[in-house]
Design a protein around this motif. Structure first.
Motif, mmCIF file in Angstrom:
data_model
loop_
_atom_site.group_PDB
_atom_site.id
_atom_site.type_symbol
_atom_site.label_atom_id
_atom_site.label_comp_id
_atom_site.label_asym_id
_atom_site.label_seq_id
_atom_site.Cartn_x
_atom_site.Cartn_y
_atom_site.Cartn_z
ATOM 1 N N CYS A 13 -8.424 -7.531 5.729
ATOM 2 C CA CYS A 13 -7.383 -6.967 4.868
ATOM 3 C C CYS A 13 -7.137 -7.974 3.748
ATOM 4 N N ALA A 14 -7.700 -7.695 2.567
ATOM 5 C CA ALA A 14 -7.611 -8.631 1.448
ATOM 6 C C ALA A 14 -6.170 -8.800 0.967
ATOM 7 N N ARG A 15 -5.417 -7.715 0.959
ATOM 8 C CA ARG A 15 -4.040 -7.772 0.469
ATOM 9 C C ARG A 15 -3.215 -8.801 1.258
ATOM 10 N N ALA A 16 -3.404 -8.856 2.571
ATOM 11 C CA ALA A 16 -2.655 -9.793 3.421
ATOM 12 C C ALA A 16 -3.456 -11.046 3.741
ATOM 13 N N ASP A 17 -4.740 -11.048 3.372
ATOM 14 C CA ASP A 17 -5.656 -12.146 3.668
ATOM 15 C C ASP A 17 -5.694 -12.451 5.168
ATOM 16 N N VAL A 18 -5.910 -11.413 5.971
ATOM 17 C CA VAL A 18 -6.031 -11.574 7.429
ATOM 18 C C VAL A 18 -7.253 -10.791 7.910
#
Length: 348
Positions: A13-18
């Motif tokens: 998940c790029a938006r949350a960087d996880v």
């Protein structure tokens, strides 16, 4: 860009960087459950359910692990993450990911049948569903758990009447505890392989109720085993460790026992079809319950299963991942601590 993407490290998940269940080290990992192919060493920070945490820490050592309760929402850079029961093993979860109305569910491993031991599976509505397909062929259809354990206990009873030792195999986390929970303790005493008993101790310490078991050690008189049952890891069969039980009947408990020849390849006299994964009808039911149109098929019969889903009108694609389903969980090659336990057991 989609909310979740797939790269060489895992589900991202790029938006949350996880990452979810990454197979290479990353800064932040969300973990669905404690099996070795989903929970790996080397990440900087881990997030799991509270119930999964003790086993994850036992297997991975001193890690930075944060926990959440089922249904609790964790917001990271505007993205909402929540963990929901997967019904696979104790503490296992599906991870729901939401941002601006886009909803994904990464199911990890899951099963729909309530085994009475772990938290029952809960369907989660979404538009995008990531599913395993470990047993994604029509031939895989499980019988109800009650019938299966009646068969297992009948086999143990008959073995005991012959004055022999019953040995049944299941991986140390999940399958072994499910077997223990289904055994009829009025038949005899239950002995356990060291890797299984270590896991039992971790689970008991967090309040999970299991029947009384005795660890197999060199101090146990070999004359005590006949008439009783030993729950062992699959990797222990064929090793010198087994010789101490004398005249024994060996059974393998696995979804792979559906296939002709699987029992022989496991060195077993009996095979019982018991899996902590969905069978064919349950996979289809689970996908239908999500309401998702977009299905991403990971480990298992990915090509066949995704093709079938497309024929049913789903937008289904197959993905290459490092997840192995029950192939990994039989632990014949398993985690480091399991290898150590097998070596120790061979010496006892």
């Amino acid at each position: 860009m989609p909310l979740l993407t797939f790269n060489d490290r895992g589900i991202y998940c790029a938006r949350a960087d996880v990452y979810i269940d990454p197979w290479k080290p990353v800064p932040r990992a969300l973990i669905t459950h404690g099996h070795a192919d989903h929970s790996r060493w080397g990440n900087d920070h881990y997030l799991s359910t509270r119930l999964a945490a003790p086993v994850i820490k036992y297997r991975l050592g001193d890690i930075d692990l944060e926990t959440v309760e089922y249904g609790e929402v964790k917001t990271i850079n505007g993205v909402k993450f929540s963990f929901h029961p997967a019904g696979h093993i104790i503490g296992s979860a599906q991870i729901r990911v939401e941002y601006k109305g886009e909803i994904w569910v990464a199911s990890g491993d899951y099963k729909l049948e309530d085994d009475g031991l772990c938290q029952p599976y809960e369907p989660v509505q979404c538009q995008h569903f990531i599913t395993e397909s470990t047993f994604g062929l029509p031939v895989y259809r499980w019988i109800p758990q009650e019938e299966l354990f009646a068969d297992i206990n009948d086999w143990w009873r008959a073995t005991a009447a012959e004055g022999r030792t019953a040995i049944i195999t299941g991986y140390a986390l999940g399958k072994a505890q499910r077997i223990l929970d289904g055994l009829d303790t009025s038949i005899g005493k239950i002995y356990t392989h060291g890797a299984i008993e270590n896991t039992n101790e971790v689970l008991r310490a967090q309040g999970i109720k299991l029947p009384d078991t005795t660890r197999v050690t060199r101090e146990v008189n070999k004359k005590e085993y006949p008439g009783n049952i030993v729950v062992a890891t699959p990797g222990a069969i064929g090793q010198p460790w087994v010789k101490k039980f004398g005249n024994a009947s060996v059974a393998a408990a696995s979804g792979w026992m559906t296939l002709r020849g699987a029992r022989r390849r496991r060195g077993a006299d009996r095979g019982f079809v018991l899996s902590d994964h969905c069978d064919w009808p349950s996979l289809l039911e689970a996908i239908d319950l999500t309401g998702a149109d977009n299905i991403y098929v990971t480990h298992g019969y990915t090509a066949i299963f995704s093709k079938y889903l497309r024929e049913q009108g789903y937008n289904a694609v197959e993905l290459e991942t490092d997840y192995e389903g029950e192939l990994a969980e039989i632990e014949t090659k398993g985690s480091e601590e399991t290898s150590k336990e097998n070596a120790l057991a061979d010496e006892e």
